[in-house]
Design a protein around this motif. Structure first.
Motif, PDB file in Angstrom:
ATOM      1  N   UNK A   1       0.819  -1.212   0.000  1.00 41.17           N
ATOM      2  CA  UNK A   1       0.000   0.000   0.000  1.00 41.17           C
ATOM      3  C   UNK A   1       0.855   1.265   0.000  1.00 41.17           C
ATOM      4  N   UNK A   2       2.118   1.151   0.307  1.00 39.75           N
ATOM      5  CA  UNK A   2       3.010   2.309   0.390  1.00 39.75           C
ATOM      6  C   UNK A   2       3.794   2.559  -0.894  1.00 39.75           C
ATOM      7  N   UNK A   3       3.601   1.714  -1.922  1.00 36.17           N
ATOM      8  CA  UNK A   3       4.402   1.820  -3.152  1.00 36.17           C
ATOM      9  C   UNK A   3       3.497   2.129  -4.337  1.00 36.17           C
ATOM     10  N   UNK A   4       3.875   3.169  -5.094  1.00 28.09           N
ATOM     11  CA  UNK A   4       3.208   3.525  -6.356  1.00 28.09           C
ATOM     12  C   UNK A   4       4.214   3.265  -7.473  1.00 28.09           C
ATOM     13  N   UNK A   5       3.745   2.727  -8.594  1.00 28.58           N
ATOM     14  CA  UNK A   5       4.654   2.352  -9.683  1.00 28.58           C
ATOM     15  C   UNK A   5       5.300   3.528 -10.413  1.00 28.58           C
ATOM     16  N   UNK A   6       4.742   4.671 -10.407  1.00 29.05           N
ATOM     17  CA  UNK A   6       5.296   5.818 -11.127  1.00 29.05           C
ATOM     18  C   UNK A   6       6.101   6.693 -10.178  1.00 29.05           C
ATOM     19  N   UNK A   7       6.914   7.579 -10.748  1.00 26.61           N
ATOM     20  CA  UNK A   7       7.701   8.512  -9.940  1.00 26.61           C
ATOM     21  C   UNK A   7       6.917   9.809  -9.785  1.00 26.61           C
ATOM     22  N   UNK A   8       6.673  10.175  -8.539  1.00 24.65           N
ATOM     23  CA  UNK A   8       6.006  11.432  -8.218  1.00 24.65           C
ATOM     24  C   UNK A   8       6.920  12.238  -7.303  1.00 24.65           C
ATOM     25  N   UNK A   9       6.826  13.541  -7.427  1.00 23.36           N
ATOM     26  CA  UNK A   9       7.549  14.431  -6.540  1.00 23.36           C
ATOM     27  C   UNK A   9       6.540  15.085  -5.598  1.00 23.36           C
ATOM     28  N   UNK A  10       7.016  15.562  -4.475  1.00 25.76           N
ATOM     29  CA  UNK A  10       6.125  16.167  -3.485  1.00 25.76           C
ATOM     30  C   UNK A  10       5.318  17.295  -4.108  1.00 25.76           C
ATOM     31  N   UNK A  11       5.933  18.070  -4.980  1.00 26.83           N
ATOM     32  CA  UNK A  11       5.239  19.200  -5.594  1.00 26.83           C
ATOM     33  C   UNK A  11       4.123  18.759  -6.545  1.00 26.83           C
TER      34      UNK A  11
END
Length: 130
Positions: free
Chosen positions: A106-116
């Motif tokens: 539940x803590x892992x998303x496949x894409x790269x996201x930044x806080x912004x």
């Protein structure tokens, strides 16, 4: 004599000012900036995430996070584990491996996201590994 010392002092200050203005080249090598380290390597080398690392090793997820690819991990630090009563790896060993793996996915998303890039409002849905 005093006039000579003033001139000598001013010359010394100007020399020091000239030397101190020299800057080194601080650009990073191309190899460091083009290939970021994997999230698994980051977790492995971060003391504050040692309990998360132990949980990922126990569940076998650390190998997936060491592979090249874009992942975003909402990483609970040691204080978060301590808040729910997990103080050491011995406490993690007492847990069911399948349940722990399900929680960590539940803590892992496949894409790269930044806080912004995360919106400020709530109720946004992201597809996790779970």
């Amino acid at each position: 004599m005093i006039h000579f010392l003033k001139i000598l002092f001013i010359a010394l200050v100007l020399c020091l000012a000239g030397v101190s203005c020299k800057k080194d080249n601080l650009t990073a090598p191309v190899a460091v900036t083009t290939v970021p380290r994997t999230i698994g390597a980051f977790i492995e080398n971060n003391y504050d995430l040692s309990l998360l690392h132990s949980a990922l090793v126990k569940t076998g997820l650390i190998d997936s996070l060491k592979q090249a690819g874009a992942f975003t991990l909402f990483a609970p630090d040691n204080a978060a584990f301590n808040a729910i009563g997990i103080a050491s790896t011995a406490d993690l060993d007492k847990m069911n491996t399948d349940s722990l793996r399900f929680i960590l996915k539940y803590h892992v998303i496949r894409d790269r996201y930044f806080v912004s890039s995360f919106p400020a409002q709530l109720d946004n849905k992201y597809t996790t590994l779970a």
